[in-house]
Design an enzyme around this catalytic site. Structure first.
Site, PDB file in Angstrom:
ATOM      1  N   ASP A  45       0.866  -1.189   0.000  1.00 51.02           N
ATOM      2  CA  ASP A  45       0.000   0.000   0.000  1.00 51.02           C
ATOM      3  C   ASP A  45       0.898   1.234   0.000  1.00 51.02           C
ATOM      4  O   ASP A  45       1.760   1.380   0.864  1.00 51.02           O
ATOM      5  CB  ASP A  45      -0.912  -0.003   1.239  1.00 51.02           C
ATOM      6  CG  ASP A  45      -1.918   1.147   1.221  1.00 51.02           C
ATOM      7  OD1 ASP A  45      -3.103   0.889   0.963  1.00 51.02           O
ATOM      8  OD2 ASP A  45      -1.508   2.300   1.451  1.00 51.02           O
TER       9      ASP A  45
ATOM     10  N   ASP B 124      -3.659   2.497  -5.413  1.00 54.48           N
ATOM     11  CA  ASP B 124      -2.405   2.527  -4.645  1.00 54.48           C
ATOM     12  C   ASP B 124      -2.114   1.241  -3.874  1.00 54.48           C
ATOM     13  O   ASP B 124      -1.258   1.230  -3.002  1.00 54.48           O
ATOM     14  CB  ASP B 124      -2.362   3.735  -3.702  1.00 54.48           C
ATOM     15  CG  ASP B 124      -2.978   3.463  -2.346  1.00 54.48           C
ATOM     16  OD1 ASP B 124      -4.003   2.759  -2.289  1.00 54.48           O
ATOM     17  OD2 ASP B 124      -2.415   3.952  -1.356  1.00 54.48           O
ATOM     18  N   GLU B 125      -2.818   0.148  -4.182  1.00 51.67           N
ATOM     19  CA  GLU B 125      -2.468  -1.072  -3.460  1.00 51.67           C
ATOM     20  C   GLU B 125      -2.692  -2.332  -4.283  1.00 51.67           C
ATOM     21  O   GLU B 125      -3.508  -2.343  -5.204  1.00 51.67           O
ATOM     22  CB  GLU B 125      -3.212  -1.165  -2.129  1.00 51.67           C
ATOM     23  CG  GLU B 125      -4.692  -1.311  -2.231  1.00 51.67           C
ATOM     24  CD  GLU B 125      -5.348  -1.014  -0.888  1.00 51.67           C
ATOM     25  OE1 GLU B 125      -5.577  -1.946  -0.123  1.00 51.67           O
ATOM     26  OE2 GLU B 125      -5.627   0.171  -0.631  1.00 51.67           O
TER      27      GLU B 125
END
Ligand code: DGT
Ligand code: CA
Ligand code: CA
Length: 366
Positions: free
Chosen positions: A17, A115-116
């Protein structure tokens, strides 16, 4: 397959993350703002400061500025902070760069959001120690090539890996070995289980379970009575760190892309177009594997100052054949190079707006 406390010991999953993602992307894009509080905002456009904060860097969080609060409030909390509008195109491109690195080091990745991502490392390493070494290298590579920090979690499944990546932030790395899962989870809040929402957490608190450990002591029968069969069983298993869900590439939505670093910085059309042709073949292969057709295609160029440029094109009808990809990508690259006299460091292609299946039928199929 070896099972311990219901956990399949044969898998090793990494969850990554990115730290304060949108704001960190802005710091990379504008190095002069680094060190100052940075607030990324979704302006609603109704009045100058109407809208909400999308995210903030850690300096701004010290003032109490968090995702979701009104921009006007953030401005009162830190009038001298840097306020910037969301620039999704920038974050997507940076996200692509990160995912590309993750994909290189994994059997498979499942991008969960911009974002992960979950990475299945089972085939890449022999044990958790090696997985930790690899995660350190991946974090370093993301730092060197993309310029951003992230937090990583390693566990025997997705559920544990995700909680682990959130355990130490920013720039963290948390490894939870299979025999540590129960003690790792026990003191945490029930809502730390991704899948247990706020309402579920509140109801469980009313029933006397504040932590995951307390939840794990409740009987499956009681949980099923309260939350229904599927959710009840899931809560019981999740509280014990049991999760058999596989890491699956997501295809229906999102995008497929590839970015490469050129052997040397260049603005030579010949070299760049060769790279684009090669990238086209790669993207075509990925589309074929997933049986998808796309409508939009973009050429991505990262110049030597790390600025990201994109030029995109929308097809009249969905396609997935190599010829269409290569022709469109090369045309976009050529147009970009004519318009922008910059030295390039990395180039990429991205296709998006998918439809299932092969797309436009060829004449022979009618
Ligand atoms: P972190 O992971 O705690 O260091 O911080 P972030 O900002 O990376 O937080 P995360 O992972 O929950 O979200 C990733 C990005 O998604 C974030 O940079 C901005 C966006 N985002 C998160 N929450 C919100 C929200 O409430 N509204 C909007 N518009 N965007 C959000
Ligand atoms: Ca994040
Ligand atoms: Ca996230």
């Amino acid at each position: 397959m070896v099972i311990l406390n219901g956990i399949n010991l044969s898998r090793i999953i990494l969850h990554i993350d990115m730290d304060y993602f949108f704001a960190q992307c802005e710091e990379r894009e504008h190095p002069e703002i680094k060190g100052r509080p940075v607030v990324v905002c979704v302006y609603s456009g109704r009045s100058e400061d109407s809208g909400a904060v999308s995210t903030s860097n850690y300096e701004a969080r010290k003032f109490g500025i968090r995702a979701g609060i009104p921009i006007s409030r953030a401005k009162k909390l830190a009038p001298d902070a840097v306020f910037l509008p969301v620039n999704m195109e920038l974050y997507r491109s940076i996200s692509d760069e990160v995912m590309e690195i993750l994909r290189e080091h994994s059997d498979r990745i499942e991008q969960e959001s911009v974002d992960e991502a979950y990475c299945d490392m089972t085939g890449k390493v022999h044990d958790f120690d090696e997985a930790k070494e690899l995660a350190i290298r991946i974090k370093q590579e993301i730092k060197n090539k993309v310029g951003l920090t992230c937090s990583a979690g390693i566990g025997p499944n997705k559920l544990v890996a995700k909680i682990a990546s959130d355990f130490q932030k920013p720039d963290g790395l948390t490894v939870v070995m299979p025999d540590e899962v129960l003690q790792f989870l026990a003191p945490l809040k029930i809502t730390d289980l991704s899948g247990a929402g706020k309402k579920t957490g509140e109801r469980l608190n009313e029933l006397g379970a504040m932590t995951i450990g307390e939840l794990s002591k409740m009987s499956a029968e009681d949980l099923v009575r309260e939350f229904g069969q599927a959710k009840g069983i899931w809560l019981k298993q999740a509280s014990q760190g049991i999760d058999a869900s596989p890491v699956v590439e997501r295809t229906g939505t999102g995008q497929i892309g590839r970015i490469i670093t050129l052997k040397e910085n260049t603005n030579q059309p010949g070299i760049i177009l060769d790279a684009v042709s090669e990238l086209s073949e790669n993207v075509h292969g990925k589309l074929k594997d997933r049986e998808l057709s796309f409508r939009s295609i973009a050429f991505i160029a990262i110049s030597t100052d790390l600025k990201i440029h994109t030029k995109s094109h929308l097809l009249a009808t969905p396609a997935n054949d190599l010829d269409t990809i290569r022709t469109a990508a090369r045309r976009l690259a050529r147009a970009f190079l004519e318009e922008n006299p910059v030295m390039l460091r990395r180039v990429g292609i991205r296709v998006a707006d998918f439809v299932e299946g092969k797309g436009q039928k060829t004449l022979g199929e009618f």
